[in-house]
Design an enzyme around this catalytic site. Structure first.
Site, short mmCIF file in Angstrom:
data_model
loop_
_atom_site.label_atom_id
_atom_site.label_comp_id
_atom_site.label_asym_id
_atom_site.label_seq_id
_atom_site.Cartn_x
_atom_site.Cartn_y
_atom_site.Cartn_z
N SER A 1 0.79 -1.22 0.00
CA SER A 1 0.00 0.00 0.00
C SER A 1 0.84 1.28 0.00
CB SER A 1 -0.94 -0.05 1.21
OG SER A 1 -1.75 1.07 1.26
N PRO B 1 -3.41 1.42 21.02
CA PRO B 1 -2.18 0.79 20.54
C PRO B 1 -2.27 0.64 19.03
CG PRO B 1 -3.64 -0.86 21.53
CD PRO B 1 -4.33 0.46 21.66
N SER B 2 -1.18 0.95 18.30
CA SER B 2 -1.19 0.79 16.84
C SER B 2 -1.32 -0.68 16.48
CB SER B 2 0.10 1.35 16.28
OG SER B 2 0.36 0.80 15.01
N THR C 1 -0.19 -1.61 13.45
CA THR C 1 0.82 -1.84 12.41
C THR C 1 2.24 -1.48 12.85
OG1 THR C 1 0.58 0.38 11.49
CG2 THR C 1 -0.85 -1.31 10.57
C1 16G Z 1 -4.10 -0.33 8.16
C2 16G Z 1 -5.57 -0.39 7.86
C3 16G Z 1 -6.19 0.99 7.95
C4 16G Z 1 -5.91 1.60 9.30
C5 16G Z 1 -4.43 1.56 9.64
C6 16G Z 1 -4.21 1.94 11.08
C7 16G Z 1 -6.71 -1.88 6.27
C8 16G Z 1 -6.80 -2.35 4.85
N1 16G Z 1 -5.80 -0.93 6.51
O1 16G Z 1 -3.42 0.43 7.20
O2 16G Z 1 -7.58 0.84 7.76
O3 16G Z 1 -6.34 2.93 9.35
O4 16G Z 1 -3.94 0.24 9.45
O5 16G Z 1 -2.87 1.77 11.43
O6 16G Z 1 -7.43 -2.35 7.13
P1 16G Z 1 -2.43 1.79 12.96
O7 16G Z 1 -3.16 0.67 13.67
O8 16G Z 1 -0.96 1.60 12.91
O9 16G Z 1 -2.79 3.13 13.52
MG MG Z 2 -3.79 1.23 0.52
#
Ligand code: 16G
Ligand code: MG
Length: 547
Positions: free
Chosen positions: A68, A513-514, A516
């Site tokens: 992405s 909590p994040s 990602t």
């Molecule tokens: C991912 C999610 C997005 C969300 C982001 C939050 C999908 C396809 N993508 O990119 O929707 O806003 O994570 O990130 O679900 P974070 O948890 O690190 O804040």
């Molecule tokens: Mg994307």
């Protein structure tokens, strides 16, 4: 699994040794990371998707290779279920387990246990089909091979390479295929251009002067695909920049994520574009934001129209069409309209939507959570502030519209409203948020209203906000309520946050909590930028103190 099958699995597994010291987790957007470390993961997700197809009676499963909006050296993989939606959450723990299995032996034993639990049996006949898509990342090709080998290592499974696609294209195609419809990329384009044309033909005033739209393609697949579509969109004057062909790097200083987070002009745009309507796609074209460069701006700042503003525009248009239906239906018997946001939605957008009389629901961050919630309505519009969102129509509402379309007199206002709703349901991707279909709907609605991008921006004024990330020893120490607006743990931190919020006019803040990154995120908004910054800072200090 018989002996030959196990032997073949062990052999293919040997081709993709797992890198040392990497712990992978199937997060909100699948597996992501440095592309060099991902071959074994992609191979294993190939196996998982074949098993998922077998489990679901040979339904077609999608596998998308993309990271992405991440940097170009990253890549990732996610699975699309037969509905075109995200992989069922019940299978995520299995994805985590096999991605992290440290040896071929462990991998095979995990697969055997899982197949037993899920009662998956593999026969001789063709029993699984997986469609593979990838974005424009250079690492995509070799990862695709790894996925193909993974799929084919499950007896009777077929992997089909669908080529370079946007993420929403693959989701759309998988959904169409499983519904027994034509599902080629051409069908996707034709569906977009036909429903777009239909909506244009239903615009109440004709002969409007339509200004040019400039699209920032993030140097990725979105710019490429919108270029392919352009020829069939006669009513849209479109200029595409950052196509990746002119030496620009994917997502570097460009794209929806950059513009939304930094609120500055992307590369390739400048003072010549003051006042123009501009749109940014992200690296796999499932996010969309609009912006314009204000005339009085001496800095790089843009006026951003984010996912909340797109949601508000869509909601306004859909509501207008519903209002044109006869009294019986206005009560919402067949047409329960709801909008879904996350805690990140700007407070001013939520106030605006409520003031329209709409039912506003909140879901946890991450597309799958918003999608699930939106599916509870007859018409569910969902958007994250970052620009990912779509409109879902229930089957019963679509059947109701189809019946009405037949009964009503052609050319009546009610018939037109019904036809617009039907065309929107065809245009807007029902599987997942799609920047291409979202962009076409925005363009149609602006033409329908006779609005400029500036006029659209005036629907409401965003409250100033600030986001900060805080590194803590263990982010799982933060536990929130399901809508993420309040922290349940660490104990008493929410009381301390509330005490801070009270000090600010229109103050609002939350922590989560994040999903990602290894951080805790802080969001704050207030009536001035200084106040939002200061509130975010004091909440961040609380996180540091409590965690
Ligand atoms: C991912 C999610 C997005 C969300 C982001 C939050 C999908 C396809 N993508 O990119 O929707 O806003 O994570 O990130 O679900 P974070 O948890 O690190 O804040
Ligand atoms: Mg994307």
């Amino acid at each position: 699994m018989d002996k030959t099958h196990i032997a073949s699995l062990l052999k293919s597994c040997d081709l993709f040794p797992i890198p040392q010291g990497v712990k992978l987790s199937y997060g909100t957007a699948g597996f992501r990371g440095d592309a060099k470390l991902l071959e074994s993961t992609v191979y294993r997700v190939g196996i998982l998707s074949a098993l998922r197809s077998v489990k679901l009676g040979s339904a077609t499963i999608g596998l998308m290779i993309t990271a992405s909006h991440n940097q170009v050296s990253d890549n990732g993989i996610k699975v699309a279920d037969p509905s075109g939606g995200m992989l069922s959450q019940e299978w995520e723990p299995f994805a985590d387990q096999i991605a992290n299995a440290s040896s071929p032996g462990e991998l095979v034993s995990l697969i055997r246990q899982f197949m037993e639990k899920e009662e998956i049996t593999i026969g001789d006949k063709k029993s699984a089909e997986v469609w593979l898509g990838r974005d424009t990342r250079p690492s995509g090709e070799s990862l695709l091979r790894a996925a193909e080998i993974g799929v084919s290592s499950v007896l009777g499974s077929v992997a089909i390479d669908m080529g370079i696609l946007t993420t929403p294209q693959l989701h759309w195609m998988v959904r169409a295929k499983n519904k027994g419809l034509s599902a080629t990329e051409n069908d996707y384009f034709e569906n977009l251009s036909t429903s777009f044309r239909c909506l244009i033909d239903l615009i109440p005033v004709s002969g409007l002067e339509i200004s040019k739209l400039i699209v920032d393609g993030a140097n990725g697949v979105g710019g490429l695909k919108i270029g392919e579509l352009r020829g069939s969109l006669s009513n849209l004057d479109l200029e595409i920049r950052n196509t990746g062909r002119d030496g620009g790097v994917l997502n570097e200083g460009v794209g929806a994520d950059f513009v939304q987070k930094e609120k500055v002009v992307p590369l390739g745009f400048g003072s010549n574009d003051v006042g123009m309507r501009c749109a940014s796609l992200d690296g796999d074209a499932d996010r969309l934001v609009y912006f314009y460069i204000p005339s009085n701006s001496s800095s790089e700042k843009v006026e951003l129209l984010d996912g909340d503003k797109i949601l508000s525009l869509f909601a306004l248009f859909i509501k207008e069409q519903l209002n044109a239906l006869d009294d019986d239906d206005k009560e919402g018997k067949h047409s329960r309209l709801g909008v879904v946001q996350t805690a990140y939605a700007n407070g001013a957008s939520t106030d605006y939507l409520k003031q329209l009389g709409l039912d506003v629901a909140f879901a946890k961050t991450g597309v799958k959570h918003l999608h699930e919630k939106a599916a509870e309505y007859d018409i569910g519009i969902y958007f994250e502030a970052n620009g990912h969102g779509t409109i879902l129509f229930s089957d019963s509402f679509l059947a109701f519209l189809a019946a009405k379309q037949k009964d009503l007199t052609q050319g009546s206002e009610e018939h037109k409203a019904v036809s617009r709703l039907v065309a929107v349901s065809n245009l807007i991707n029902q599987a997942v948020g799609d920047a291409l279909s979202g962009l076409l709907l925005v363009e149609v609605i602006l033409q329908h209203m006779g609005w400029s991008v500036q006029k659209w921006n005036e629907l409401y004024k965003d409250l100033p906000s600030r986001q900060i990330k805080v590194e803590v020893p263990d982010r799982t120490a933060v536990v929130t309520t399901s809508s993420e607006t309040e922290a349940l743990r660490p104990l008493r931190i929410q009381d301390a946050i509330n005490a801070e919020i009270k000090k600010y006019s229109r103050g609002r803040a939350f922590i989560r909590p994040s999903g990602t990154e290894d951080v805790v995120r802080v969001y704050a908004e207030a009536s001035t930028q200084e106040a939002a910054d200061s509130l975010a800072k004091s909440v961040a200090q609380l996180v540091e103190g409590f965690c």
